[in-house]
Design an enzyme around this catalytic site. Structure first.
Site, PDB file in Angstrom:
ATOM      1  N   GLU A 188      -9.015 -20.377 -32.622  1.00 52.60           N
ATOM      2  CA  GLU A 188      -8.150 -21.067 -33.600  1.00 52.60           C
ATOM      3  C   GLU A 188      -7.688 -22.448 -33.156  1.00 52.60           C
ATOM      4  OE1 GLU A 188      -5.052 -18.224 -34.383  1.00 52.60           O
ATOM      5  OE2 GLU A 188      -6.503 -16.621 -34.576  1.00 52.60           O
ATOM      6  N   GLU A 304     -13.164 -10.230 -36.888  1.00 55.08           N
ATOM      7  CA  GLU A 304     -11.858  -9.567 -37.052  1.00 55.08           C
ATOM      8  C   GLU A 304     -11.670  -9.067 -38.487  1.00 55.08           C
ATOM      9  OE1 GLU A 304      -8.597 -11.828 -35.477  1.00 55.08           O
ATOM     10  OE2 GLU A 304      -9.779 -12.692 -33.871  1.00 55.08           O
TER      11      GLU A 304
HETATM   12  O1  G3I Z   1       2.696  -4.617 -25.364  1.00 55.01           O
HETATM   13  C1  G3I Z   1       4.008  -5.001 -25.838  1.00 55.01           C
HETATM   14  C2  G3I Z   1       4.976  -3.831 -25.662  1.00 55.01           C
HETATM   15  O2  G3I Z   1       5.121  -3.551 -24.278  1.00 55.01           O
HETATM   16  C3  G3I Z   1       6.327  -4.220 -26.262  1.00 55.01           C
HETATM   17  O3  G3I Z   1       7.195  -3.104 -26.207  1.00 55.01           O
HETATM   18  C4  G3I Z   1       6.146  -4.643 -27.708  1.00 55.01           C
HETATM   19  C5  G3I Z   1       7.460  -5.135 -28.262  1.00 55.01           C
HETATM   20  O4  G3I Z   1       7.218  -5.659 -29.554  1.00 55.01           O
HETATM   21  O5  G3I Z   1       5.189  -5.748 -27.807  1.00 55.01           O
HETATM   22  C6  G3I Z   1       3.921  -5.363 -27.295  1.00 55.01           C
HETATM   23  O6  G3I Z   1       3.041  -6.462 -27.406  1.00 55.01           O
HETATM   24  C7  G3I Z   1       2.605  -6.696 -28.745  1.00 55.01           C
HETATM   25  C8  G3I Z   1       1.066  -6.699 -28.718  1.00 55.01           C
HETATM   26  O7  G3I Z   1       0.554  -7.043 -30.020  1.00 55.01           O
HETATM   27  C9  G3I Z   1       0.497  -5.327 -28.318  1.00 55.01           C
HETATM   28  O8  G3I Z   1       0.848  -4.389 -29.285  1.00 55.01           O
HETATM   29  C10 G3I Z   1       3.089  -8.101 -29.163  1.00 55.01           C
HETATM   30  O9  G3I Z   1       4.491  -8.071 -29.313  1.00 55.01           O
HETATM   31  C11 G3I Z   1       2.447  -8.489 -30.492  1.00 55.01           C
HETATM   32  O10 G3I Z   1       2.762  -9.856 -30.789  1.00 55.01           O
HETATM   33  C12 G3I Z   1       0.922  -8.393 -30.363  1.00 55.01           C
HETATM   34  O11 G3I Z   1       0.384  -8.704 -31.631  1.00 55.01           O
HETATM   35  C13 G3I Z   1      -1.013  -8.974 -31.596  1.00 55.01           C
HETATM   36  C14 G3I Z   1      -1.228 -10.442 -32.002  1.00 55.01           C
HETATM   37  O12 G3I Z   1      -2.626 -10.724 -32.086  1.00 55.01           O
HETATM   38  C15 G3I Z   1      -0.609 -11.399 -31.012  1.00 55.01           C
HETATM   39  O13 G3I Z   1      -1.182 -11.238 -29.766  1.00 55.01           O
HETATM   40  C16 G3I Z   1      -1.681  -8.074 -32.618  1.00 55.01           C
HETATM   41  O14 G3I Z   1      -1.587  -6.713 -32.200  1.00 55.01           O
HETATM   42  C17 G3I Z   1      -3.161  -8.451 -32.716  1.00 55.01           C
HETATM   43  O15 G3I Z   1      -3.820  -7.673 -33.705  1.00 55.01           O
HETATM   44  C18 G3I Z   1      -3.258  -9.924 -33.094  1.00 55.01           C
HETATM   45  O16 G3I Z   1      -4.608 -10.268 -33.143  1.00 55.01           O
HETATM   46  C19 G3I Z   1      -4.849 -11.620 -33.564  1.00 55.01           C
HETATM   47  C20 G3I Z   1      -6.009 -12.164 -32.734  1.00 55.01           C
HETATM   48  O17 G3I Z   1      -5.648 -12.159 -31.363  1.00 55.01           O
HETATM   49  C21 G3I Z   1      -6.393 -13.559 -33.201  1.00 55.01           C
HETATM   50  N1  G3I Z   1      -6.696 -13.548 -34.620  1.00 55.01           N
HETATM   51  C22 G3I Z   1      -5.594 -13.046 -35.445  1.00 55.01           C
HETATM   52  C23 G3I Z   1      -5.238 -11.626 -35.041  1.00 55.01           C
HETATM   53  C24 G3I Z   1      -4.143 -11.076 -35.917  1.00 55.01           C
HETATM   54  O18 G3I Z   1      -2.961 -11.791 -35.692  1.00 55.01           O
END
Ligand code: G3I
Length: 408
Positions: A188, A304
């Site tokens: 991105e 995705e």
């Molecule tokens: O692992 C921690 C956990 O320890 C904690 O308790 C919790 C508190 O909210 O957060 C957890 O981490 C989360 C992580 O996902 C794992 O579940 C993050 O907050 C959360 O922001 C993260 O979201 C991910 C997001 O990317 C940001 O990294 C989504 O699951 C994931 O599907 C999403 O994927 C992105 C791709 O990387 C790029 N393209 C878009 C796509 C959707 O946004």
């Protein structure tokens, strides 16, 4: 129009970017349903009144087997802890997928929690699961503006950012060298709405290193694992809307610049986070753009894929039908392009979709964006994807060639 089919009253209007990335990047925004006006242009009623058939001669074989029969790869993004703690989900993954994608286990804030410390436990677990079951594995992602750990903001400076990036890529890619089918090297990096002539997104990496951070990332990854397919990954490349058209043009220009400099990039990833109800989709225009990408000698992965049902009525039959139609229409175009080598959904089951957290429905009904439902049962979406693979042209072996780790 029945009560249940009327869209819920507006709650909060978010820009599309805020919706997709304000929450997706863990930037703290509370996930809220979009307002009715955010779906301006959606033809939900028309789509709901047009039943479509996704009939199959049989519900076997699996998506992976149907894809493989055409020289394609099907897989899904997931996380090690889901496979480790949910055996029936792991079984569904093994049944349907030939490839796994690291959804979060290799995000910077998960794998690089401190400047001098990496935590590979989750990613190693996923890699071991893939190896044990002879699944292909793809790594997501090496450079993104989201999911950066807190230390990055205080440690990265114009003097240190280049070394921080190189060290991260060398360490992460080097660890899995020879085992990764492909890497989303840069994720991105484009956002024409940011106003730059080159269409690049104003990211910390651009500010700290300059425009050559993209080339640096690809060259570093290529040195660390010459066997892996190196991919530029982005979203909003799919529809016939100004923002998608602008990004498609900007990406084409970026790819041309990189190829002119012999940067080791072999493919693009179209994230394809689609919207149930969105009908501004121009097959001919998208096909033509895909051909322009392929003419640069690049492969194309759908990286995705999912279809959010947030804009759709609560009625399950209508929701599932519109979601399945979005899968069918999109894949019919993409799979016609021989350079397309893989289709990866962003999750396999509604039980685990990022959209449940980041794009909840205003009626609080469980989201239904993926091929399997929460009970791991195959849905109309599964049938639409299966039908798309069945109807896809067969890839010749060389057209699917992509890196050493290309077959189990
Ligand atoms: O692992 C921690 C956990 O320890 C904690 O308790 C919790 C508190 O909210 O957060 C957890 O981490 C989360 C992580 O996902 C794992 O579940 C993050 O907050 C959360 O922001 C993260 O979201 C991910 C997001 O990317 C940001 O990294 C989504 O699951 C994931 O599907 C999403 O994927 C992105 C791709 O990387 C790029 N393209 C878009 C796509 C959707 O946004």
């Amino acid at each position: 129009m029945s009560q249940s089919s009327r869209l819920a009253e507006p709650m909060v209007r978010l820009t599309r970017r805020q919706f997709l990335w304000g929450m997706g990047g863990g930037m703290g925004a509370a996930a809220v349903p979009l307002s009715r006006t955010a779906y301006h242009g959606y033809q939900i009623n028309r789509l709901a009144s047009q039943p479509r058939s996704f009939a199959l001669s049989s519900l076997e074989p699996s998506l992976a087997e149907r894809a493989a029969a055409k020289g394609l790869i099907y897989g899904a993004a997931t996380q090690h802890h889901l496979l480790a703690n949910d055996p029936e989900f792991a079984e569904a993954v093994l049944r349907e997928c030939q490839m796994l994608v690291t959804e979060n286990d290799l995000q910077w804030n998960q794998v690089h929690p401190d400047p001098e410390r990496f935590d590979f436990a989750a990613a190693d677990g996923l890699a071991e699961f893939a190896q044990m079951h002879q699944l292909l594995l793809r790594g997501h992602n090496l450079v993104w503006h989201n999911s950066l750990p807190d230390w990055f903001k205080t440690t990265a400076t114009p003097q240190t950012a280049r070394q921080i990036l190189v060290n991260h890529i060398q360490t992460v890619v080097g660890r899995y060298a020879g085992r990764m089918h492909s890497w989303d090297v840069v994720n991105e990096a484009l956002l024409p709405a940011d106003g730059r002539a080159d269409g690049l997104r104003q990211t910390p990496w651009l500010e700290l290193i300059g425009t050559d951070y993209i080339e640096l990332a690809f060259r570093t990854a290529a040195e660390a694992d010459p066997a892996a397919l190196l991919v530029y990954n982005d979203f909003e490349l799919d529809y016939d809307r100004p923002q998608d058209q602008a990004k498609r043009m900007a990406l084409l220009r970026l790819l041309e610049r990189l190829k002119q400099r012999d940067v080791p990039i072999q493919a693009i990833g179209m994230q394809a986070h689609l919207w149930g109800g969105e009908t501004r989709f121009n097959a001919a225009k998208l096909s033509s753009w895909l051909e322009q990408v392929a003419s640069l000698g690049l492969k194309i992965l759908v990286t995705e894929l999912d279809v959010t049902d947030q804009p759709l009525p609560q009625d399950l039959a209508i929701r599932d039908q519109i979601v399945a139609g979005a899968y069918a229409d999109y894949l019919a175009v993409l799979l016609e392009q021989p350079a397309v080598i893989a289709v990866l959904t962003w999750g396999l089951s509604d039980r685990y979709s990022w959209l449940a957290e980041f794009a909840p429905r205003s009626d609080s009904a469980a989201v239904r964006p993926l091929p399997l439902d929460q009970h791991l049962q195959r849905k109309l979406a599964w049938q639409a994807i299966a039908q798309a693979f069945d109807q896809a042209p067969v890839r010749t072996k060389q057209s699917a060639t992509s890196g050493a780790a290309t077959s189990p």
